[in-house]
Design an enzyme around this catalytic site. Structure first.
Site, mmCIF file in Angstrom:
data_model
loop_
_atom_site.group_PDB
_atom_site.id
_atom_site.type_symbol
_atom_site.label_atom_id
_atom_site.label_comp_id
_atom_site.label_asym_id
_atom_site.label_seq_id
_atom_site.Cartn_x
_atom_site.Cartn_y
_atom_site.Cartn_z
ATOM 1 N N LYS A 179 35.598 28.935 10.790
ATOM 2 C CA LYS A 179 35.810 27.753 9.946
ATOM 3 C C LYS A 179 35.297 28.070 8.549
ATOM 4 O O LYS A 179 34.637 29.105 8.362
ATOM 5 C CB LYS A 179 35.132 26.516 10.545
ATOM 6 N N ARG A 216 32.232 34.484 15.337
ATOM 7 C CA ARG A 216 32.225 34.399 16.801
ATOM 8 C C ARG A 216 33.384 33.536 17.311
ATOM 9 O O ARG A 216 33.546 32.408 16.896
ATOM 10 C CB ARG A 216 30.874 33.845 17.293
ATOM 11 N N LEU A 226 40.045 15.228 14.593
ATOM 12 C CA LEU A 226 41.441 14.997 14.943
ATOM 13 C C LEU A 226 42.363 15.852 14.078
ATOM 14 O O LEU A 226 43.497 15.470 13.828
ATOM 15 C CB LEU A 226 41.799 13.517 14.791
ATOM 16 N N HIS A 227 41.864 16.983 13.603
ATOM 17 C CA HIS A 227 42.714 17.872 12.807
ATOM 18 C C HIS A 227 43.279 18.943 13.729
ATOM 19 O O HIS A 227 42.537 19.779 14.243
ATOM 20 C CB HIS A 227 41.913 18.524 11.676
ATOM 21 N N CYS A 261 29.746 27.925 19.436
ATOM 22 C CA CYS A 261 29.247 26.908 20.376
ATOM 23 C C CYS A 261 30.292 26.383 21.362
ATOM 24 O O CYS A 261 30.074 26.485 22.570
ATOM 25 C CB CYS A 261 28.635 25.744 19.605
ATOM 26 N N LYS A 302 16.734 41.809 9.735
ATOM 27 C CA LYS A 302 16.728 40.417 9.258
ATOM 28 C C LYS A 302 15.389 40.079 8.598
ATOM 29 O O LYS A 302 15.356 39.434 7.543
ATOM 30 C CB LYS A 302 16.966 39.454 10.434
#
Ligand SMILES: NC(=O)c1ccc[n+]([C@@H]2O[C@H](COP(=O)([O-])OP(=O)(O)OC[C@H]3O[C@@H](n4cnc5c(N)ncnc54)[C@H](O)[C@@H]3O)[C@@H](O)[C@H]2O)c1
Length: 440
Positions: free
Chosen positions: A324, A331, A253-254, A263, A35
């Site tokens: 997402k 993860r 609310l999806h 997390c 990294k």
């Protein structure tokens, strides 16, 4: 101010780059040589929109450097941020704070002057006091304070969240530490973003309570979605109808295939363990964890139903692998449950994801990675929309259906309307919280 940030993951790197953009002098440390080598070349080890530009600007201005050498990084620093991982500990569900405490020990050994050691990692209540003990034991003469400054950024929108936060939580024990923290965040304070000064324990608890609340909200709508499917209601309409209520709000609310990511899964588990340890079981959170697992399993049943009860011999096109959109983070992604179930059931699986391949290749052995949704769908028997990337939001449905062997679609993000999908030539369409529809 001179500040060191330990850990160049999603939180550490974004924090370091944004602090540099505030005008501070930042050194980012990571023990991962790969990294550091990348960052020194100006490359970014993660995908986070806008980070490359900000990193280049601040590196060029001389305010941002990278090293593996922690003592060099913290020489003269007024604050050191710990932003290392706190994954679920194997076996017992606790947050593993060993990386945080190891970093604290390294800081203690290297520091010579007054320094504020700030924990940005998400840590169980009591960890900041442990950090102080570790530092005191390793360097009894060091003049220092600890501070708890949990981070609320969302991957995919991390820079905006960091630069325009809903609030900044600062847990401190002394005015001296509070003054250092205020100086670090001064650019945000001047723009009226709320800074909540509190004690260490409350700051630590705020982070877990916030994530547990959001995970609960998502799981609530997911469970309502299951009931909608049985009753003929449409969860999108229900979410809209309740979301207008100011006490409820329309965010989170999806309905979808269950929460994942770096997390919510680990933080809900950790909070449940903290509750059990203190004799105050977090029954709502424990149920959320359980229901979320059920929801993930239900997705596999949904796909199996659509495929006449068998994946054997089928070719499945999976659109999206990351947990997402706008991140490369895999993860606890729903793909990690769904894709192995498809493969295990005898399906051939093609996956496409704009940024998931580098991470995903090792995590999803046995799949073929393709460039786009159309390549994935060619000759396939089922198309599964798993991640709501923008490029999957306006697909040519007629082209997709026309190229498939059996045009079936499972839209696990409710992006499309059932009528449009069927009109485009799909034989059946399953989504979340809406009855499955078939072409008549
Ligand atoms: N990812 C998110 O969206 C997010 C949001 C809010 C809070 N958090 C919390 O922030 C923390 C960090 O999360 P992340 O996703 O950035 O983790 P990550 O796994 O992406 O990065 C952690 C980094 O720390 C480095 N590291 C570990 N020990 C080190 C040491 N002793 N010295 C130098 N480097 C070391 C690792 O090499 C790794 O690069 C976690 O506690 C997480 O819960 C994460």
């Amino acid at each position: 101010m001179k500040i060191a940030v330990i850990g160049t993951g999603y939180v550490g790197l974004v924090s370091g780059v944004c602090f540099a953009d505030f005008g501070h002098d930042i050194v980012c440390v990571d023990k991962d040589q790969r990294k550091i080598d990348m960052l020194e070349r100006g490359d970014i080890p993660i995908f986070e929109p806008g980070l490359d530009e900000l990193l280049a600007r601040n590196t060029a201005a001389g305010r941002l450097t990278f090293t593996r050498d922690l003592p060099t990084a913290i020489a003269g620093a007024e604050a050191v941020f710990i932003a290392v991982g706190t994954p679920t500990r194997r076996g017992d569900g606790h947050a593993d704070v060993s990386y945080v405490l190891a970093a604290a020990q390294e800081i203690a050994r290297a520091a010579t002057d007054y320094v504020v050691v700030v924990t940005k990692s998400t840590v169980p209540v009591g960890t900041n006091r442990k950090v102080a003990e570790v530092i005191k034991a390793a360097n009894p003469n060091l003049d220092f304070d600890v501070a708890s400054n949990p981070e609320f950024l969302r991957e995919g929108a991390a820079i905006d969240d960091f630069m325009r936060p809903d609030r900044i939580i600062v847990g401190v024990q002394t005015d001296r530490a509070a003054a250092v923290m205020a100086a670090i965040y001064r650019p945000l304070f001047l723009r009226d973003f709320p800074i909540v000064r509190t004690d260490l324990e409350s700051a630590e608890m705020i982070k877990y309570a916030a994530n547990a609340f959001l995970a609960t909200k998502v799981t609530f709508i997911n469970e309502i979605a299951s009931l909608c499917e049985r009753t003929g209601a449409d969860v999108k309409e229900v979410a809209k109808g309740i979301g207008y209520d100011g006490r409820i709000g329309n965010k989170f609310l999806h309905a979808g295939p269950g929460f994942g990511g770096s997390c919510f899964p680990k933080d809900t588990k950790a909070l449940a363990r903290i509750g059990q340890e203190h004799g105050v079981p977090m029954r709502i959170v424990e149920t959320v964890i359980e229901v979320n697992e059920q929801i993930k399993r239900r997705m596999i049943e949904k796909l199996r139903d659509l495929c006449d009860d068998s994946f054997a011999g089928k070719t499945v096109a999976v659109l999206g692998a990351t947990f997402k959109p706008n991140t490369d983070d895999m993860r606890e992604s729903p793909a990690l449950t769904i894709v192995p179930a498809l493969l295990g059931g005898g399906a051939t699986v093609r996956v496409t994801d704009p940024h998931g391949k580098a991470e995903g290749e090792a995590l999803l052995p046995g799949v073929t990675w393709v460039a786009n949704a159309y390549d994935a769908a060619e000759g396939a028997d089922l198309l599964v929309l798993l991640t709501a990337w923008n490029e999957f939001r306006a697909l040519d449905l007629t082209r997709l259906a026309g190229s498939m062997r059996t045009p079936l679609m499972a839209d696990l993000r409710n992006i499309y309307s059932p009528d449009d999908v069927l009109k485009a030539g799909f034989k059946a369409y399953a989504s979340i919280g809406r009855a499955q529809r078939s072409a008549s």
